[in-house]
Motif scaffolding. Sequence first.
Motif, PDB file in Angstrom:
ATOM      1  N   THR A 101      62.481  76.962  41.279  1.00  0.00           N
ATOM      2  CA  THR A 101      62.397  78.300  40.359  1.00  0.00           C
ATOM      3  C   THR A 101      61.680  77.888  39.053  1.00  0.00           C
ATOM      4  N   SER A 102      60.437  79.173  39.280  1.00  0.00           N
ATOM      5  CA  SER A 102      59.295  79.023  38.285  1.00  0.00           C
ATOM      6  C   SER A 102      58.745  80.118  37.556  1.00  0.00           C
ATOM      7  N   LYS A 103      59.172  79.930  35.965  1.00  0.00           N
ATOM      8  CA  LYS A 103      59.324  80.806  35.358  1.00  0.00           C
ATOM      9  C   LYS A 103      58.312  80.759  34.690  1.00  0.00           C
ATOM     10  N   GLY A 104      56.724  80.350  35.365  1.00  0.00           N
ATOM     11  CA  GLY A 104      55.773  81.167  33.936  1.00  0.00           C
ATOM     12  C   GLY A 104      55.663  79.602  33.222  1.00  0.00           C
ATOM     13  N   ASN A 105      54.456  79.773  32.314  1.00  0.00           N
ATOM     14  CA  ASN A 105      53.767  77.902  31.877  1.00  0.00           C
ATOM     15  C   ASN A 105      54.383  77.544  30.555  1.00  0.00           C
ATOM     16  N   PHE A 106      56.274  78.322  30.472  1.00  0.00           N
ATOM     17  CA  PHE A 106      56.537  78.152  29.399  1.00  0.00           C
ATOM     18  C   PHE A 106      57.881  76.793  29.952  1.00  0.00           C
TER      19      PHE A 106
ATOM     20  N   ALA B 200      60.201  76.147  33.545  1.00  0.00           N
ATOM     21  CA  ALA B 200      59.864  75.535  35.129  1.00  0.00           C
ATOM     22  C   ALA B 200      61.806  74.712  35.591  1.00  0.00           C
ATOM     23  N   THR B 201      62.114  74.646  36.424  1.00  0.00           N
ATOM     24  CA  THR B 201      63.403  74.103  36.756  1.00  0.00           C
ATOM     25  C   THR B 201      62.833  73.505  38.788  1.00  0.00           C
ATOM     26  N   PHE B 202      62.571  72.100  38.682  1.00  0.00           N
ATOM     27  CA  PHE B 202      62.335  72.144  40.389  1.00  0.00           C
ATOM     28  C   PHE B 202      63.531  70.759  40.586  1.00  0.00           C
ATOM     29  N   ARG B 203      64.379  71.578  41.658  1.00  0.00           N
ATOM     30  CA  ARG B 203      64.615  70.580  42.120  1.00  0.00           C
ATOM     31  C   ARG B 203      64.414  69.283  43.521  1.00  0.00           C
ATOM     32  N   VAL B 204      64.664  67.919  43.242  1.00  0.00           N
ATOM     33  CA  VAL B 204      64.038  67.339  43.530  1.00  0.00           C
ATOM     34  C   VAL B 204      64.886  67.388  45.688  1.00  0.00           C
ATOM     35  N   PRO B 205      63.646  67.895  46.532  1.00  0.00           N
ATOM     36  CA  PRO B 205      64.886  67.123  47.547  1.00  0.00           C
ATOM     37  C   PRO B 205      65.578  65.865  48.038  1.00  0.00           C
ATOM     38  N   GLY B 206      66.474  66.638  49.104  1.00  0.00           N
ATOM     39  CA  GLY B 206      67.604  65.561  49.305  1.00  0.00           C
ATOM     40  C   GLY B 206      67.851  64.901  47.862  1.00  0.00           C
ATOM     41  N   MET B 207      68.821  63.925  47.712  1.00  0.00           N
ATOM     42  CA  MET B 207      69.224  63.172  47.580  1.00  0.00           C
ATOM     43  C   MET B 207      69.287  62.095  46.622  1.00  0.00           C
ATOM     44  N   VAL B 208      69.500  61.617  45.579  1.00  0.00           N
ATOM     45  CA  VAL B 208      67.851  60.241  45.284  1.00  0.00           C
ATOM     46  C   VAL B 208      68.811  59.531  44.466  1.00  0.00           C
TER      47      VAL B 208
END
Length: 596
Positions: free
Chosen positions: A342-347, A349-357
């Motif tokens: 989920t990218s919200k511009g330069n202010f 952003a939220t990244f989901r790392v693929p899979g389980m870590v």
Amino acid sequence: MTTTSDHPPAFEPVGSIELRSLVDSKIIGVSLYSNRAEITRVYKFAVKTGQNQVNISGLPNILEAESLRVEGRGAATIHDVTVSTAKGEHVPTSSPALAALLGKREKTVNALARCHKSIASLEHYLSSLTVEHLDVSKLESVMEQYDSSGDRLDAKKSELTEELRIIDLDITAERTRIAVPHENDKLRVKAAIGVFAQAAGDVEIALIYAVPRATWTAFYDIRVDMSTKEDPITLIYKAGITQNTGESWDDVPLTLETSTPTFGLGIPELSPWNLDVQRFAELKKSKGSRRGFPNSGDLLPAGLMSSSRDRDRSSRRMELEEMSMPDGVLDEPMGFGGASVTSKGNFSATFRVPGMVSIPTDGEAHNFTIVQLNLKADMSWVCVPKVDTKAHITARITNASEYTLLAGTASVYVDGSFISRSDIPSVSPKESFDCPLGVDPSIRITYHPVIKNLSQSGFYTKSANYVFSQRITVFNTKGSAIERLKIIDQIPTSQNSQIEVKLVSPALTVPTKDTTGMSSINLKAAGPKATPQIVTVARGVVAQWDGVDEPDYAVEALGLDRKLNWVCSVGAQAKINLTLDWEVSVSPASVRIQGL
């Protein structure tokens, strides 16, 4: 009259439920920020009707108590939550195994001493025998018994010596083991939760808490394919994750957050700034201090700190509900989707790392790939041959993805070979940025020695005229053409009215200041952003003032530093020649010019 129906139903005595965090729960989510992590742990257990006291042990010592919140599911109500820290467990200096080993060692040492004593006695007995005490006929029998007893004692001595060596190794290992603090020394925080249940059954509660000593940074691999013009840049977006929180993250969904939480940060305020007449007496008294200017101690704080936390992240919340449910049946826990961003511009952003870590609590960096992007780029070459004749490659990369790129380092590979390391700025989706790609040795540039001629003019007052000519040769040894090569050079700037500098070739207009303070290359009718002169030198070669192709350039500042450049298109295996001519005039001729 009071009837039995007026009495509340009888509940069972308060039930005590003991849970160990590592054993009786599972981490269902980790949100990692730049300097902290938010952990969501789920516990499932059975409650009795009425009041239940849930005691959870084994939480991290560094848990931020004010961040802890409890949410749950089931026919129950959460009443109160308290957090405390258990006293550190005593680290034993001994153990049953160590005591047994020490006892075994003592017995082995004694047995070995007896063996040495027996061997010494045997030797002493043999040396004490004389002809008077021993018949010669019995000498052979005595020697056979001596050899037999000696062999047996030597074998026993070797066996006991080896056994003692092994025991000493076991003792060292056991002492090392019991000297290491228990893992629980980092997990001594306890939470006590009051749960009032409408009916006996299973419930779930989630503990959500923040811990420091966890961080992540962005870094990149940039791979450039010089043989293609269609998406020549492959950018591999990576995350380096480090955590030393005391609890391992085993097989968890991980979310990377780019925002940094702030706590009640307010807008700064300006203090009054008053001016007054400085009186001599006050000046002397203050010893030179400037009255009326605010001192650092008078400034208001930039913001107010608050203990409240941002608890409105609906994407991770578990709704606390009071509902009637069949015995033993719970709602499905909140699910997690596949790999996404989920990218919200330069202010933010939220990244989901693929899979389980899985990330152990070891303080070491663990690297994960977030995504691989194929990006468009405009390649260019830049050289300042007066300083260095190497041609530097630069790519103007457009982030055509939905991913926000965070500032980080990048390893640059050109045609499969490592070239350099570069820094990537923060880049929003659809934004462009410049990325240096190192030096291109296949572009050979020669900066020839400058040619200088001197002449004089004038009858009464002699003037000296210096004419300079600088030649630059560019040779593209590649098997393909390069579309944009920028060669940057300069002519001197006069700092004295007796010295005049004139650019001859290329025929760019040298800006001068008029009485209005505006540059002469500004066309008043065209406004302050009038396009300056650009000269076509040859086919595929134009000359211009340096900076004219930069965004939001100031026209009135172009050429004031006397820097110019050529933008060239050079074919495969082709050469081009560039010439820079200028004149310097000084009057009278006797004036010596510094810096020429």
